[in-house]
Design a protein around this motif. Structure first.
Motif, PDB file in Angstrom:
ATOM      1  N   GLY A 150       0.779  -1.199   0.000  1.00 21.40           N
ATOM      2  CA  GLY A 150       0.000   0.000   0.000  1.00 21.40           C
ATOM      3  C   GLY A 150       0.829   1.276   0.000  1.00 21.40           C
ATOM      4  N   ILE A 151       2.111   1.189   0.358  1.00 19.20           N
ATOM      5  CA  ILE A 151       2.906   2.410   0.477  1.00 19.20           C
ATOM      6  C   ILE A 151       3.098   3.126  -0.852  1.00 19.20           C
ATOM      7  N   VAL A 152       2.950   2.418  -1.951  1.00 16.32           N
ATOM      8  CA  VAL A 152       3.078   3.072  -3.255  1.00 16.32           C
ATOM      9  C   VAL A 152       1.983   4.121  -3.447  1.00 16.32           C
ATOM     10  N   THR A 153       0.890   4.013  -2.715  1.00 16.55           N
ATOM     11  CA  THR A 153      -0.225   4.950  -2.851  1.00 16.55           C
ATOM     12  C   THR A 153      -0.088   6.175  -1.959  1.00 16.55           C
ATOM     13  N   TYR A 154       0.864   6.185  -1.033  1.00 18.24           N
ATOM     14  CA  TYR A 154       0.976   7.292  -0.077  1.00 18.24           C
ATOM     15  C   TYR A 154       1.375   8.574  -0.789  1.00 18.24           C
ATOM     16  N   LYS A 155       0.738   9.657  -0.416  1.00 16.93           N
ATOM     17  CA  LYS A 155       0.890  10.946  -1.097  1.00 16.93           C
ATOM     18  C   LYS A 155       2.342  11.396  -1.231  1.00 16.93           C
ATOM     19  N   LYS A 156       3.132  11.202  -0.208  1.00 18.87           N
ATOM     20  CA  LYS A 156       4.510  11.704  -0.207  1.00 18.87           C
ATOM     21  C   LYS A 156       5.510  10.689  -0.767  1.00 18.87           C
ATOM     22  N   ASN A 157       5.045   9.682  -1.461  1.00 14.31           N
ATOM     23  CA  ASN A 157       5.933   8.640  -1.979  1.00 14.31           C
ATOM     24  C   ASN A 157       6.163   8.761  -3.486  1.00 14.31           C
ATOM     25  N   ASP A 158       6.285   9.970  -3.995  1.00 13.37           N
ATOM     26  CA  ASP A 158       6.544  10.161  -5.424  1.00 13.37           C
ATOM     27  C   ASP A 158       7.801   9.432  -5.873  1.00 13.37           C
ATOM     28  N   GLU A 159       8.853   9.515  -5.080  1.00 14.14           N
ATOM     29  CA  GLU A 159      10.112   8.863  -5.440  1.00 14.14           C
ATOM     30  C   GLU A 159       9.940   7.344  -5.534  1.00 14.14           C
ATOM     31  N   PHE A 160       9.164   6.779  -4.638  1.00 14.33           N
ATOM     32  CA  PHE A 160       8.912   5.336  -4.666  1.00 14.33           C
ATOM     33  C   PHE A 160       8.152   4.951  -5.929  1.00 14.33           C
ATOM     34  N   ARG A 161       7.144   5.746  -6.305  1.00 19.79           N
ATOM     35  CA  ARG A 161       6.381   5.474  -7.525  1.00 19.79           C
ATOM     36  C   ARG A 161       7.274   5.596  -8.762  1.00 19.79           C
ATOM     37  N   GLU A 162       8.140   6.604  -8.776  1.00 17.68           N
ATOM     38  CA  GLU A 162       9.061   6.779  -9.900  1.00 17.68           C
ATOM     39  C   GLU A 162      10.014   5.592 -10.012  1.00 17.68           C
ATOM     40  N   THR A 163      10.494   5.130  -8.887  1.00 12.41           N
ATOM     41  CA  THR A 163      11.387   3.965  -8.875  1.00 12.41           C
ATOM     42  C   THR A 163      10.639   2.715  -9.321  1.00 12.41           C
ATOM     43  N   ALA A 164       9.439   2.522  -8.822  1.00 14.12           N
ATOM     44  CA  ALA A 164       8.642   1.355  -9.203  1.00 14.12           C
ATOM     45  C   ALA A 164       8.404   1.324 -10.706  1.00 14.12           C
ATOM     46  N   ALA A 165       8.157   2.484 -11.307  1.00 16.68           N
ATOM     47  CA  ALA A 165       7.862   2.558 -12.741  1.00 16.68           C
ATOM     48  C   ALA A 165       9.076   2.227 -13.614  1.00 16.68           C
ATOM     49  N   LYS A 166      10.244   2.161 -13.023  1.00 18.70           N
ATOM     50  CA  LYS A 166      11.454   1.789 -13.767  1.00 18.70           C
ATOM     51  C   LYS A 166      11.645   0.278 -13.858  1.00 18.70           C
ATOM     52  N   ILE A 167      10.882  -0.456 -13.079  1.00 16.72           N
ATOM     53  CA  ILE A 167      10.957  -1.918 -13.118  1.00 16.72           C
ATOM     54  C   ILE A 167      10.256  -2.389 -14.383  1.00 16.72           C
ATOM     55  N   PRO A 168      10.888  -3.268 -15.169  1.00 17.87           N
ATOM     56  CA  PRO A 168      10.225  -3.761 -16.382  1.00 17.87           C
ATOM     57  C   PRO A 168       8.883  -4.401 -16.036  1.00 17.87           C
ATOM     58  N   LEU A 169       7.877  -4.095 -16.820  1.00 17.28           N
ATOM     59  CA  LEU A 169       6.527  -4.592 -16.542  1.00 17.28           C
ATOM     60  C   LEU A 169       6.445  -6.111 -16.486  1.00 17.28           C
ATOM     61  N   ASP A 170       7.313  -6.805 -17.198  1.00 21.08           N
ATOM     62  CA  ASP A 170       7.249  -8.266 -17.152  1.00 21.08           C
ATOM     63  C   ASP A 170       7.811  -8.840 -15.853  1.00 21.08           C
ATOM     64  N   ARG A 171       8.191  -7.974 -14.927  1.00 22.37           N
ATOM     65  CA  ARG A 171       8.720  -8.390 -13.624  1.00 22.37           C
ATOM     66  C   ARG A 171       7.857  -7.917 -12.459  1.00 22.37           C
ATOM     67  N   VAL A 172       6.699  -7.346 -12.751  1.00 23.81           N
ATOM     68  CA  VAL A 172       5.873  -6.719 -11.717  1.00 23.81           C
ATOM     69  C   VAL A 172       4.730  -7.640 -11.298  1.00 23.81           C
ATOM     70  N   LEU A 173       4.532  -7.729  -9.978  1.00 25.73           N
ATOM     71  CA  LEU A 173       3.356  -8.363  -9.380  1.00 25.73           C
ATOM     72  C   LEU A 173       2.701  -7.318  -8.489  1.00 25.73           C
ATOM     73  N   VAL A 174       1.466  -7.540  -8.125  1.00 26.11           N
ATOM     74  CA  VAL A 174       0.734  -6.594  -7.276  1.00 26.11           C
ATOM     75  C   VAL A 174       0.274  -7.315  -6.029  1.00 26.11           C
ATOM     76  N   GLU A 175       0.497  -6.668  -4.864  1.00 22.62           N
ATOM     77  CA  GLU A 175       0.073  -7.246  -3.596  1.00 22.62           C
ATOM     78  C   GLU A 175      -0.324  -6.132  -2.644  1.00 22.62           C
ATOM     79  N   THR A 176      -0.825  -6.511  -1.451  1.00 20.88           N
ATOM     80  CA  THR A 176      -1.403  -5.504  -0.563  1.00 20.88           C
ATOM     81  C   THR A 176      -0.759  -5.367   0.809  1.00 20.88           C
TER      82      THR A 176
END
Length: 79
Positions: free
Chosen positions: A1-27
């Motif tokens: 859930g931390i990817v959704t936190y308002k002040k986590n822009d850097e985390f979202r930017e880092t996550a978006a650099k991961i190739p999509l074929d390596r991404v899973l989603v969890e809670t």
């Protein structure tokens, strides 16, 4: 859930650099509920919030992210 936190822009930017074929989603259940549910017990149904946030980070639709992450899980777990 931390990817959704308002002040986590850097985390979202880092996550978006991961190739999509390596991404899973969890809670992170039962902890770290998404921003919209902060203060509540995290539930598997909240994965929708994480998927929406990641889709926005990748600049794709939530449906496209869902299809990709489903394929990734099937491949990873050999289902």
């Amino acid at each position: 859930g931390i990817v959704t936190y308002k002040k986590n822009d850097e985390f979202r930017e880092t996550a978006a650099k991961i190739p999509l074929d390596r991404v899973l989603v969890e809670t992170d259940c039962p902890f770290l509920a998404p921003q919209a549910k902060r203060g509540k017990r995290n539930e598997p149904s909240f994965v929708n919030y994480i998927a929406q946030t990641l889709a926005e980070a990748y600049n794709i639709s939530k449906e496209e992210l869902a299809g990709i992450t489903t394929e990734n899980a099937l491949r990873l777990f050999k289902l």
